[in-house]
Scaffold this active site. Structure first.
Site, PDB file in Angstrom:
ATOM      1  N   GLN A  46       0.831  -1.203   0.000  1.00 17.53           N
ATOM      2  CA  GLN A  46       0.000   0.000   0.000  1.00 17.53           C
ATOM      3  C   GLN A  46       0.868   1.256   0.000  1.00 17.53           C
ATOM      4  O   GLN A  46       2.008   1.235   0.478  1.00 17.53           O
ATOM      5  CB  GLN A  46      -0.922   0.049   1.237  1.00 17.53           C
ATOM      6  CG  GLN A  46      -2.165  -0.797   1.143  1.00 17.53           C
ATOM      7  CD  GLN A  46      -2.031  -2.125   1.850  1.00 17.53           C
ATOM      8  OE1 GLN A  46      -1.088  -2.350   2.592  1.00 17.53           O
ATOM      9  NE2 GLN A  46      -2.979  -3.030   1.609  1.00 17.53           N
ATOM     10  N   ASN A  65      -4.220   0.991  -2.335  1.00 18.33           N
ATOM     11  CA  ASN A  65      -3.720  -0.354  -2.591  1.00 18.33           C
ATOM     12  C   ASN A  65      -2.817  -0.367  -3.819  1.00 18.33           C
ATOM     13  O   ASN A  65      -2.762   0.593  -4.587  1.00 18.33           O
ATOM     14  CB  ASN A  65      -4.882  -1.330  -2.778  1.00 18.33           C
ATOM     15  CG  ASN A  65      -5.454  -1.812  -1.460  1.00 18.33           C
ATOM     16  OD1 ASN A  65      -4.801  -1.740  -0.420  1.00 18.33           O
ATOM     17  ND2 ASN A  65      -6.677  -2.299  -1.495  1.00 18.33           N
ATOM     18  N   CYS A  74      -6.265   0.761   7.198  1.00 23.87           N
ATOM     19  CA  CYS A  74      -5.152  -0.193   7.194  1.00 23.87           C
ATOM     20  C   CYS A  74      -4.474  -0.117   8.547  1.00 23.87           C
ATOM     21  O   CYS A  74      -3.866   0.901   8.887  1.00 23.87           O
ATOM     22  CB  CYS A  74      -4.159   0.131   6.076  1.00 23.87           C
ATOM     23  SG  CYS A  74      -2.679  -0.917   6.101  1.00 23.87           S
ATOM     24  N   ASN A 191     -11.931  -8.304   2.145  1.00 25.30           N
ATOM     25  CA  ASN A 191     -10.685  -8.961   2.530  1.00 25.30           C
ATOM     26  C   ASN A 191     -11.030 -10.349   3.062  1.00 25.30           C
ATOM     27  O   ASN A 191     -11.894 -10.473   3.939  1.00 25.30           O
ATOM     28  CB  ASN A 191      -9.971  -8.154   3.617  1.00 25.30           C
ATOM     29  CG  ASN A 191      -9.660  -6.738   3.173  1.00 25.30           C
ATOM     30  OD1 ASN A 191      -8.764  -6.507   2.384  1.00 25.30           O
ATOM     31  ND2 ASN A 191     -10.424  -5.773   3.685  1.00 25.30           N
ATOM     32  N   GLU A 209      -5.868  -9.766   0.759  1.00 22.86           N
ATOM     33  CA  GLU A 209      -6.383  -8.405   0.873  1.00 22.86           C
ATOM     34  C   GLU A 209      -7.004  -7.910  -0.426  1.00 22.86           C
ATOM     35  O   GLU A 209      -6.469  -8.148  -1.513  1.00 22.86           O
ATOM     36  CB  GLU A 209      -5.276  -7.442   1.313  1.00 22.86           C
ATOM     37  CG  GLU A 209      -4.826  -7.653   2.745  1.00 22.86           C
ATOM     38  CD  GLU A 209      -4.073  -6.452   3.284  1.00 22.86           C
ATOM     39  OE1 GLU A 209      -4.538  -5.315   3.082  1.00 22.86           O
ATOM     40  OE2 GLU A 209      -3.010  -6.653   3.898  1.00 22.86           O
ATOM     41  N   ARG A 210      -8.082  -7.211  -0.268  1.00 27.14           N
ATOM     42  CA  ARG A 210      -8.782  -6.579  -1.381  1.00 27.14           C
ATOM     43  C   ARG A 210      -7.842  -5.620  -2.114  1.00 27.14           C
ATOM     44  O   ARG A 210      -7.304  -4.695  -1.544  1.00 27.14           O
ATOM     45  CB  ARG A 210      -9.989  -5.822  -0.802  1.00 27.14           C
ATOM     46  CG  ARG A 210     -10.821  -5.046  -1.766  1.00 27.14           C
ATOM     47  CD  ARG A 210     -11.933  -4.293  -1.041  1.00 27.14           C
ATOM     48  NE  ARG A 210     -11.436  -3.372  -0.031  1.00 27.14           N
ATOM     49  CZ  ARG A 210     -12.183  -2.452   0.575  1.00 27.14           C
ATOM     50  NH1 ARG A 210     -13.475  -2.364   0.289  1.00 27.14           N
ATOM     51  NH2 ARG A 210     -11.676  -1.652   1.481  1.00 27.14           N
ATOM     52  N   CYS A 218      -1.765  -8.354   8.111  1.00 26.88           N
ATOM     53  CA  CYS A 218      -2.892  -7.434   7.882  1.00 26.88           C
ATOM     54  C   CYS A 218      -3.466  -7.047   9.240  1.00 26.88           C
ATOM     55  O   CYS A 218      -4.009  -7.896   9.951  1.00 26.88           O
ATOM     56  CB  CYS A 218      -3.962  -8.097   7.017  1.00 26.88           C
ATOM     57  SG  CYS A 218      -5.440  -7.077   6.757  1.00 26.88           S
ATOM     58  N   THR A 220      -6.021  -4.827  10.133  1.00 28.48           N
ATOM     59  CA  THR A 220      -7.482  -4.889  10.262  1.00 28.48           C
ATOM     60  C   THR A 220      -7.967  -6.328  10.173  1.00 28.48           C
ATOM     61  O   THR A 220      -8.949  -6.704  10.818  1.00 28.48           O
ATOM     62  CB  THR A 220      -8.186  -4.034   9.191  1.00 28.48           C
ATOM     63  OG1 THR A 220      -7.770  -4.453   7.888  1.00 28.48           O
ATOM     64  CG2 THR A 220      -7.891  -2.551   9.375  1.00 28.48           C
TER      65      THR A 220
END
EC number: 5.1.1.7
Length: 277
Positions: A46, A65, A74, A191, A209-210, A218, A220
């Site tokens: 990111q 992203n 994030c 995600n 992750e999206r 990750c 979140t």
């Protein structure tokens, strides 16, 4: 245009951090994608922009992203954000208020150098995630081609679908993750998390992750997995969340309470790149 940046990571989830307070920045989606490209640019999961706050927060925090799309939140990035503004003399506050697309988050620099972030109150209402379901439930059945998978769905400022698996190393993260990410029941994509319960206070986790694919960690996703596990009676707070690169520690006291995440934030190098694209 020359662009100054710092490369940082939280447990291997890596970022290009850009000070947009002290230098003028206007990046197109194509430029963002090129910067994030590990072969043609700097390379990252990111890109994080530090901007002046519009409200009563200390800073504004924008997250893009690797595909150039802007996202709401994030967790690992929030820890790197507060480390950056301290290291670069932009604040001397131990607790920093940061505006995001999903609301204000409040990271705090700890005495040992780790960073604790108040990640806000998790959302379970399908409308708020957003997730297409008739009503809220602890788990949902999701149709994937010729099979059904059981997920928990929660928003930590961004949407997550969490599965419990018995063997994380052989979980279908890379094959099934992209299918879940773009599932029609998640209008803003999602995600996809895969967690293996080690004991009531410890899980192992992988996240697709999206817009970024599988990342080494990750934040979140760790919060969402811990919260989902506690909701289902599988876990108890605090929860140690283990990635292949290290651990995050998550605290959540239950419904309508904020989630607290603690973990490292590391600066790798400072750089400068000529934007000729």
């Amino acid at each position: 245009m020359k662009l100054k940046f710092t490369k940082m990571h939280g447990l291997g989830n890596d970022f290009i951090v850009i000070d947009a307070v002290n230098q003028q920045i206007s990046l197109s989606p194509e430029q963002l994608r090129r910067l994030a490209d590990r072969h043609l640019g700097v390379g990252c999961d990111q890109i994080l922009l530090i901007e002046k706050a519009e409200g009563d927060a200390d800073f504004r925090y924008r997250i893009f992203n690797a595909d150039g799309g802007e996202v709401e939140q994030c967790g690992n990035g929030a820890r790197c954000f507060v480390r950056y503004v301290h290291d670069h003399g932009m604040t001397d506050k131990q607790q920093v208020r940061i505006e995001t697309l999903s609301g204000v988050v409040i990271p705090e620099l700890e005495a040992d150098g780790e960073v604790t972030v108040n990640m806000g109150v998790p959302k379970f209402d399908p409308v708020e995630i957003p997730f297409i379901a008739e009503q809220r439930a602890p788990t949902y059945s999701l149709s994937l081609d010729d099979r059904q998978v059981e997920i928990s769905s929660v928003s930590m400022g961004n949407p997550h679908a969490v599965q419990v698996v018995s063997d994380l190393d052989n979980a279908p993260v890379l094959t099934e993750g992209p299918v879940i990410e773009k599932h029609s029941r998640f209008p803003q994509r999602v995600n996809a998390g895969y967690m293996q319960v080690v004991d009531p206070h410890h899980i192992r986790l992988r996240v697709y992750e999206r817009g970024a694919g599988e990342t080494l960690a990750c934040g979140t996703g760790a919060c969402a997995a811990a919260v989902a596990g506690i909701q289902r009676g599988l876990l108890e707070s605090p929860v140690r969340v283990s990635f292949s690169t290290g651990d995050l520690f998550i605290r959540w006291e239950g419904e309508n309470q904020p989630v607290w995440m603690t973990g490292p934030a590391v600066a790798v190098f400072d750089g400068e790149i000529e934007l000729q694209f």
